[in-house]
Design an enzyme around this catalytic site. Sequence first.
Site, PDB file in Angstrom:
ATOM      1  CD  GLU A 172     106.958 -13.632  62.765  1.00 40.38           C
ATOM      2  OE1 GLU A 172     106.887 -12.571  63.395  1.00 40.38           O
ATOM      3  OE2 GLU A 172     107.942 -13.931  62.081  1.00 40.38           O
ATOM      4  CD  GLU A 359     108.013 -13.581  57.749  1.00 39.78           C
ATOM      5  OE1 GLU A 359     108.831 -12.948  58.451  1.00 39.78           O
ATOM      6  OE2 GLU A 359     106.791 -13.374  57.795  1.00 39.78           O
TER       7      GLU A 359
HETATM    8  C1  GBH Z   1     108.806 -11.053  60.929  1.00 37.98           C
HETATM    9  O1  GBH Z   1     108.805 -10.766  62.297  1.00 37.98           O
HETATM   10  C2  GBH Z   1     107.510 -10.543  60.347  1.00 37.98           C
HETATM   11  O2  GBH Z   1     106.641 -11.604  60.001  1.00 37.98           O
HETATM   12  C3  GBH Z   1     107.693  -9.629  59.185  1.00 37.98           C
HETATM   13  O3  GBH Z   1     106.506  -8.955  58.935  1.00 37.98           O
HETATM   14  C4  GBH Z   1     108.840  -8.688  59.480  1.00 37.98           C
HETATM   15  O4  GBH Z   1     108.970  -7.703  58.505  1.00 37.98           O
HETATM   16  C5  GBH Z   1     110.097  -9.516  59.525  1.00 37.98           C
HETATM   17  O5  GBH Z   1     109.994 -10.578  60.430  1.00 37.98           O
HETATM   18  C6  GBH Z   1     111.331  -8.729  59.902  1.00 37.98           C
HETATM   19  O6  GBH Z   1     111.216  -8.215  61.208  1.00 37.98           O
HETATM   20  O7  GBH Z   1     108.931  -5.195  68.487  1.00 37.98           O
HETATM   21  O8  GBH Z   1     110.429  -3.365  68.731  1.00 37.98           O
HETATM   22  O9  GBH Z   1     111.262  -5.605  68.858  1.00 37.98           O
HETATM   23  C7  GBH Z   1     109.903 -11.216  63.035  1.00 37.98           C
HETATM   24  C8  GBH Z   1     109.804 -10.614  64.412  1.00 37.98           C
HETATM   25  C9  GBH Z   1     109.095  -8.390  64.894  1.00 37.98           C
HETATM   26  C10 GBH Z   1     111.384  -9.033  65.047  1.00 37.98           C
HETATM   27  C11 GBH Z   1     109.526  -6.930  64.962  1.00 37.98           C
HETATM   28  C12 GBH Z   1     111.787  -7.603  65.066  1.00 37.98           C
HETATM   29  C13 GBH Z   1     111.328  -5.503  65.842  1.00 37.98           C
HETATM   30  C14 GBH Z   1     110.492  -4.546  66.551  1.00 37.98           C
HETATM   31  N1  GBH Z   1     110.151  -9.209  64.344  1.00 37.98           N
HETATM   32  N2  GBH Z   1     110.770  -6.832  65.712  1.00 37.98           N
HETATM   33  S1  GBH Z   1     110.254  -4.725  68.265  1.00 37.98           S
END
Ligand code: GBH
Length: 452
Positions: A172, A359
């Site tokens: 990602e 994922e």
């Molecule tokens: C994936 O990210 C990741 O690859 C994985 O590590 C993660 O645990 C999983 O999904 C679940 O989130 O930056 O404040 O908006 C997906 C993208 C990145 C979306 C973090 C949610 C929340 C924090 N994600 N985001 S913010």
Amino acid sequence: MPQHPSIDLATFPPGFRWSAATAAFQVEGSRTADGRGRSIWDDFVDAPGAVHGGATAEPGPDSYRRHREDVALLAALGVDRYRFSISWVRVQPEPGGPVLQAGLDYYRRLADDLRDAGVTPFATLYHWDLPSTLEQQGGWLRRGTAERFGEYAEIVAEALGDRIRHWYTLNEPVSTSLQGYAVGTLAPGRQLLFDSLPTVHHQLLAHGLAQRALRAAGAEEVGIVNNHTLVLPASGTDADLTAAAVYDVLHNRVFAEPVLTGAYPDLEALGIPPMPVADGDLDLISVPGDFYGINFYNPTTVAAAPQGGPIPFEIVPTPGAPVTGFGAEWPIVPAALTELLLDFRERYGDRLPPLVIGENGASFPEPDHVHGPVDDADRIAYLAGHIDAVGAAIRAGVDVREYTVWSLLDNFEWADGWTQRFGLVHVDFDTAQRTPKASFDWYRTLIAESRS
Ligand code: GBH
């Protein structure tokens, strides 16, 4: 337990792979063990106020010391592959500096134990944990970081290539660019808005260099995994349609198109600054992968931002959609995954390698401590809906080869700390006690039935 009625398992061809995933910083703990160096995530968790509740990512699931428990769970689950990531700073604490044997030994043991358990290791070279010293020199804003990453890939390929034959290069890059460098909600916490764009190109270059290094060392399967979302305009007004198009380019197309077609989309037409492309970069980036990885969680509804703001779009709730533990940020719309996969097939045609879902999963509120089964019916419904959505795309002719649940374990959810549980297995973050949830049994049954 009865199978979810909507899944037609006959859709999934023989050899279709069922997997589960984690990432190093989210499960390992032991941040100072055995000479491990510091990454931008060590800096981020140590910065006051950056992470929910001051969570430090330790000990959490404690997988650095308990990987055998994880392997036993994976064997019981019956997955084909385990997707885990390698921590750069365990292997090479200072980029350009010496290799740390203890770090390599950990991943060697993990790979060996997986093999012995009949689970194929599928390793990610980079899941967001950039060495701090590289960040101090500009991080992914600098081209040199891609070159250091290529060297790291050579080291890992050389040391572990006999045991690990299947590789994801980067996880990602969009999250690193948008959340890490543009708005600052993930490490390294920079707020550069459009000035963050060079991080897109340098990460893609890093992918190209790493793919080349892994192939040269004889890897069987290599590819990148991008996070994609289906972008829905909030309305049919010109302003909302334009905002949605800009978001689609920034979130999806700048990451997909250089890899799949060898060119960036037309950025100038949308008023987006150009990428720092040097001669030969796009040839390297577009060397076809053995697969193309897609992480999918939710669609994104986008509206025009109020005039005069720093960015031209805003993300708004998706009308009518139920949500996960993250609230309106994460609408649940499984059909959006089918549409996204069909759209990829349509847009990129024969240039699209076989697809891998790297994922998919969801967090829901669950207790921190449990004494007995966890009935996570909402997670089962989420997973079943999305597996069915992949099936619908396969029936429509899209070549999808693998589906991966995020995550095997409850783990450190980045800026959200310990508050979002994604696991098929509950983890008590005080004791590292692992308790399979109902979704674990459900997924195990699905895998067994799909093979019978
Ligand atoms: C994936 O990210 C990741 O690859 C994985 O590590 C993660 O645990 C999983 O999904 C679940 O989130 O930056 O404040 O908006 C997906 C993208 C990145 C979306 C973090 C949610 C929340 C924090 N994600 N985001 S913010």
